[in-house]
Scaffold this motif. Structure first.
Motif, short mmCIF file in Angstrom:
data_model
loop_
_atom_site.label_atom_id
_atom_site.label_comp_id
_atom_site.label_asym_id
_atom_site.label_seq_id
_atom_site.Cartn_x
_atom_site.Cartn_y
_atom_site.Cartn_z
N CYS A 40 0.82 -1.22 0.00
CA CYS A 40 0.00 0.00 0.00
C CYS A 40 0.86 1.27 0.00
CB CYS A 40 -0.91 0.02 1.23
SG CYS A 40 -2.31 -1.11 1.15
N HIS A 41 2.06 1.16 0.57
CA HIS A 41 2.89 2.35 0.79
C HIS A 41 4.08 2.43 -0.16
CE1 HIS A 41 0.70 3.61 4.39
NE2 HIS A 41 0.67 2.34 4.75
N ALA A 42 3.99 1.80 -1.30
CA ALA A 42 5.11 1.84 -2.25
C ALA A 42 5.41 3.27 -2.68
CB ALA A 42 4.80 0.98 -3.47
N ALA A 43 4.35 4.07 -2.88
CA ALA A 43 4.55 5.46 -3.29
C ALA A 43 5.27 6.26 -2.20
CB ALA A 43 3.21 6.11 -3.63
N ASP A 44 4.92 5.99 -0.93
CA ASP A 44 5.58 6.68 0.18
C ASP A 44 7.06 6.31 0.22
OD1 ASP A 44 3.16 7.89 1.48
OD2 ASP A 44 2.61 5.79 1.58
N TYR A 45 7.34 5.03 0.03
CA TYR A 45 8.73 4.56 0.03
C TYR A 45 9.53 5.24 -1.08
CZ TYR A 45 12.66 1.33 -0.64
OH TYR A 45 13.91 0.78 -0.79
N GLN A 46 8.98 5.26 -2.28
CA GLN A 46 9.69 5.78 -3.44
C GLN A 46 9.83 7.29 -3.40
OE1 GLN A 46 7.36 4.16 -6.60
NE2 GLN A 46 8.15 2.07 -6.33
N GLY A 47 8.86 7.96 -2.72
CA GLY A 47 8.88 9.42 -2.69
C GLY A 47 9.67 10.01 -1.54
N THR A 48 10.13 9.20 -0.61
CA THR A 48 10.86 9.71 0.55
C THR A 48 12.27 10.12 0.13
OG1 THR A 48 9.61 8.29 2.04
CG2 THR A 48 11.68 9.19 2.86
N THR A 49 12.66 11.34 0.55
CA THR A 49 13.97 11.86 0.15
C THR A 49 14.90 12.13 1.33
OG1 THR A 49 13.07 14.12 0.18
CG2 THR A 49 13.04 12.92 -1.93
N GLY A 50 14.40 12.08 2.53
CA GLY A 50 15.26 12.37 3.67
C GLY A 50 15.34 11.25 4.67
N PRO A 51 16.16 10.22 4.46
CA PRO A 51 16.98 10.00 3.26
C PRO A 51 16.20 9.30 2.16
CG PRO A 51 17.43 8.29 4.83
CD PRO A 51 16.44 9.19 5.49
N SER A 52 16.77 9.31 0.98
CA SER A 52 16.13 8.65 -0.16
C SER A 52 16.21 7.14 0.03
CB SER A 52 16.82 9.05 -1.46
OG SER A 52 16.29 8.28 -2.53
N HIS A 53 15.04 6.54 0.20
CA HIS A 53 15.01 5.09 0.45
C HIS A 53 15.48 4.30 -0.75
CE1 HIS A 53 13.09 6.38 3.97
NE2 HIS A 53 12.21 5.40 4.15
N VAL A 54 15.14 4.78 -1.93
CA VAL A 54 15.51 4.05 -3.16
C VAL A 54 17.02 4.10 -3.37
CG1 VAL A 54 15.21 3.93 -5.65
CG2 VAL A 54 13.26 4.48 -4.19
N THR A 55 17.58 5.33 -3.24
CA THR A 55 19.02 5.50 -3.46
C THR A 55 19.84 4.73 -2.43
OG1 THR A 55 18.60 7.69 -4.37
CG2 THR A 55 20.87 7.19 -3.69
N ALA A 56 19.37 4.79 -1.17
CA ALA A 56 20.10 4.11 -0.10
C ALA A 56 19.89 2.61 -0.10
CB ALA A 56 19.67 4.68 1.25
#
Length: 613
Positions: free
Chosen positions: A216-232
Motif C-alpha cells: 500500500c505504501h510503495a509510493a511513500d517509500y519511493q517518494g521519501t527523500t530524507g533520506p532517499s530510500h531508493v538511493t540508499a
C-alpha cells in the motif's frame, strides 16, 4: 365462513373458482343476489327434474349461512378456510378493509415482534411486500443474503452481520470483527475507511490482499527523500523503522536488523555520521572500519609501531575513545597475583604485544633452569610451572598431587617425595599399587599371594591407611557376596586356593544341586541352568518361579504346577484341554475365525489367561 360447493355442483366449478379468486364469502349471499339468480337460471335441462330440489337446497343452505348465528355457531372452527397466507392466525380485518382486499390498511394491526424476525433499524420503514413477495408470509428467509445481493462476491461468506447492521449498510472499521485474523487494525489503520485499502468499495478485493506495508505504501517509500530510500537501498519492510501510529517519528532497531547495537556515544550520533553520503549498505561493523585514522595517529602507546591489534574494543569502549582500559582477561591470559602490579613492558619487552603463549615457561624458563631445590632440570620436572607455583609468589611452591591422577591419601600423605620418587625420578606414570609394592606382594605368606595366584590389584584387600591388617571386599570383584554367601568360608568356594578362575554363574558351583534335585527333577524336565531364575542367595530351598505374565492361579490351578504341566519330566509341555472341555470351548468360540481346539492354539489367543487375545 367460506363453503366449497363444487362437489355438489360440478357444473359451476368454474363460476365458483372465479368467485373464489375474488374471495366472495358465500354465506353472505341472499336469494336476490345476482350470483344466486345466475346459478338458478343456468341449470342444465337434463337436470330439470331435479332443479327445483337443487334450487331449494341451495336456497336453504344460503339462507342458513346468511341468517344470524348463535354464539355457539360463531365458535365454529375455521379448519376449512383456505388462506393465501398460509398458517397465519390473524383476523383478516387487521390488514384488509371491507371495500376490497387491496390495498391493505395503511397501518396494519400486525406485531412483527411476535414473529421469528423482529423489525429493527431500517427494516421498520420497509413495506411488507418488499420482503414478502409471495402471499405465504412464512416463506421468507431470515438471512441477509436471502434478500440482499452479495456485492462482495462471497469473499466474506453469507454472514452480512459480521460487518453491517440493520441501522444501515455503512460500516466502520470497528465493526469489522474478523480483521484480526490476518492483519489487525492498529494505530492509524483503525481510523481508515475500508476503501482506503480495499479499492472500489463493495466490488473490491477483500481476500488475498497482501499484508506487507509496501503493497500500500510503495509510493511513500519511493517518494521519501530524507533520506532517499531508493538511493540508499533501504529494505521495503517498512515496519523495521515505521509503526502503525504515525508514518513519521521513525525508530530503527539497529541491533535487531543489523547485528550492531548502538551503545554509548554511538547512540547519540546522526545516521550520516557513520553512513556517509547516505550509504547504508556495506557499512563495516568492526571499530577499525570507522576509527582507522584514530588508530594510526595514537602515540601513547604507538599502536602502529607496536603492532597493536586492530580490535579497538579490546581497550576502548563506546562511552569514550579515551581513556582506554585494557582488560587482560579478554585475550586469554588473566592477570592475577603479582602479575597485576607489573608494568606492561616487563612482559611485553621492546614493545612486543604480539605474545601468543600463555604458558608460564614462556617468561619463567630462566627461573626453571636456575632452581636447585630440587633441581628441576636434573629431576626432569615438567615445565608446567603452575603445577607447584602460583602467581602470588614464585617461592613457597606447593605441589598438589591430586592434579597428577594419583591423590595422596592415608599413609601416603606423610611420606617424603623421595620415598616414591627414588633417585629424583618424577616421571612415574603408573598409579598401580604393585608398581611400588611388588616386593610386599612377593614376600607375603599369610596367605601366600604368589602360590595362590592372587591378583596384583592390591587395593582389593589393602588400603592406604595401613598395609596390615587387610580386608578383602568381595564387592570390588565381579561377584558381590549376598545372602548366605556372606557367611560362607572362602575355601568353600575357592577350593585348592583357586582365587583366579572361579565362575560367577550359579551353576558353576551348584551343578550337583541342580542334578540331584528331584522335586521337580531339573534334569528330566529340562530346566535351564540359570539357577537365579527360581533360587536366591538367601536359601537354596523354597524356590519361587516367576511365571511371567500367565497367572499360576489361572482357573483352578491354585499355584499347583502339575495342573497344567502334566508331564513332570518336561515342563515345556502344558495342556489346557484338561479343564476346558471341547464341547464348552466349541460353544464359546462359535464364529471365531481360525479357532482350533488344542492347547497350543489356546495359548496363542489367550497368552495372559484372559478373554480373546
Amino acid at each position: 365462513m367460506n363453503r366449497d360447493f363444487r362437489h355438489l355442483f360440478p357444473e359451476y366449478a368454474t363460476i365458483y373458482s372465479e368467485r373464489a379468486s375474488n374471495c366472495i364469502t358465500y354465506w353472505q349471499l341472499s336469494p336476490s343476489s345476482s350470483f344466486y339468480k345466475q346459478f338458478a337460471a343456468g341449470l342444465p335441462k337434463r337436470r330439470a327434474m331435479r332443479s327445483g330440489l337443487l334450487i331449494g337446497l341451495v336456497t336453504s343452505v344460503l339462507l342458513l349461512f346468511s341468517a344470524p348465528r348463535s354464539s355457539a355457531q360463531s365458535q365454529e372452527p375455521y379448519a376449512q378456510t383456505r388462506s393465501p397466507h398460509g398458517p397465519l392466525n390473524v383476523p383478516c380485518q387487521n390488514c384488509h378493509t371491507l371495500s376490497g382486499w387491496k390495498p391493505i390498511r395503511g397501518i396494519p394491526e400486525f406485531d412483527h415482534n411476535q414473529t421469528r424476525y423482529p423489525l429493527r433499524g431500517m427494516h421498520q420503514n420497509v413495506t411488507c411486500t418488499q420482503c414478502h413477495v409471495k402471499p405465504v408470509f412464512t416463506n421468507v428467509g431470515l438471512k441477509c443474503a436471502d434478500c440482499h445481493a452479495d456485492m462482495h462476491k462471497r469473499q466474506f461468506g453469507a454472514y452480512c452481520e459480521q460487518c453491517h447492521t440493520v441501522k444501515g449498510w455503512q460500516v466502520s472499521i470497528q465493526q469489522v470483527q474478523q480483521h484480526t485474523n490476518r492483519f489487525p487494525l492498529l494505530g492509524a489503520h483503525a481510523a481508515q475507511d475500508c476503501d482506503s485499502c480495499h479499492k472500489s468499495a463493495a466490488v473490491g478485493q477483500f481476500q488475498g490482499l497482501s499484508t506487507q506495508c509496501y503493497s500500500c505504501h510503495a509510493a511513500d517509500y519511493q517518494g521519501t527523500t530524507g533520506p532517499s530510500h531508493v538511493t540508499a537501498g533501504f529494505s521495503i519492510t517498512c515496519d523495521q523503522c515505521h509503526n502503525f501510529d504515525n508514518w513519521f517519528g521513525v525508530k530503527f532497531d539497529h541491533l535487531k536488523y543489523t547485528g550492531f547495537a548502538l551503545t554509548g556515544m554511538h547512540a547519540t550520533l546522526e545516521c550520516t555520521a557513520c553512513h556517509i553520503g547516505n550509504k547504508f549498505k556495506g557499512t563495516p561493523a568492526d571499530c577499525v572500519g570507522c576509527h582507522l585514522p584514530d588508530y594510526q595517529k595514537t602515540t601513547n602507546p604507538k599502536h602502529v609501531a607496536f603492532a597493536f591489534p586492530q580490535t579497538c574494543q579490546t581497550c576502548h569502549s563506546t562511552s569514550a575513545w579515551s581513556p582506554a582500559t585494557f582488560n587482560h582477561n579478554t585475550v586469554g591470559f588473566a592477570l592475577t597475583g603479582a602479575h597485576t602490579s607489573l608494568q606492561c613492558t616487563q612482559c611485553h619487552i621492546n614493545g612486543n604485544y604480539n605474545l601468543t603463549s600463555n604458558l608460564c615457561s614462556s617468561c619463567h624458563m630462566k627461573d626453571y633452569n636456575g632452581t636447585t631445590n630440587p633441581n628441576h632440570v636434573q629431576s626432569a620436572f615438567p615445565t608446567t610451572c603452575d603445577s607447584c607455583h602460583s602467581t602470588v609468589s614464585w617461592a613457597g611452591a606447593t605441589f598438589n598431587h591430586n592434579s597428577t591422577g594419583f591423590p595422596l591419601t592415608g599413609a601416603h600423605t606423610t611420606l617424603q617425595c623421595s620415598q616414591c620418587h627414588i633417585n629424583g625420578n618424577y616421571k612415574l606414570n603408573s598409579t598401580l599399587c604393585s608398581s611400588c609394592h611388588m616386593a610386599d606382594f612377593n614376600k607375603t605368606t599369610n596367605p601366600n599371594h604368589v602360590q595362590s595366584g592372587y591378583p596384583t590389584t592390591c587395593d582389593v584387600c589393602h588400603n592406604t591407611t595401613a598395609w596390615i591388617p587387610s580386608s578383602f571386599n568381595h564387592n570390588n570383584t565381579a561377584f558381590p557376596l549376598t545372602g548366605t554367601h556372606v557367611t560362607t568360608p572362602c575355601a568353600s568356594c575357592h577350593v585348592n586356593n583357586n582365587y583366579t578362575t572361579l565362575p560367577t554363574a550359579c551353576y558353576g558351583c551348584h551343578q550337583k544341586d541342580y542334578q540331584n534335585t528331584t522335586n521337580p527333577n531339573h534334569t528330566a524336565a529340562g530346566f535351564p541352568t540359570t539357577c537365579q531364575t527360581c533360587h536366591s542367595t538367601t536359601s537354596w530351598s523354597g524356590a519361587v518361579f516367576n511365571h511371567t505374565y500367565f497367572p499360576t492361579n489361572h482357573g483352578n490351578a491354585n499355584g499347583v504346577c502339575s495342573t497344567c504341566h502334566t508331564n513332570p519330566s518336561n515342563y515345556a509341555v502344558f495342556t489346557c484341554t484338561n479343564c476346558h472341555t471341547k464341547s464348552q470351548t466349541d460353544q464359546q468360540h462359535q464364529g471365531v475365525g481360525g479357532y482350533v481346539y488344542n492347547s497350543t492354539n489356546c495359548y496363542q489367543c489367550h497368552p495372559s489367561g484372559q478373554g480373546g487375545g
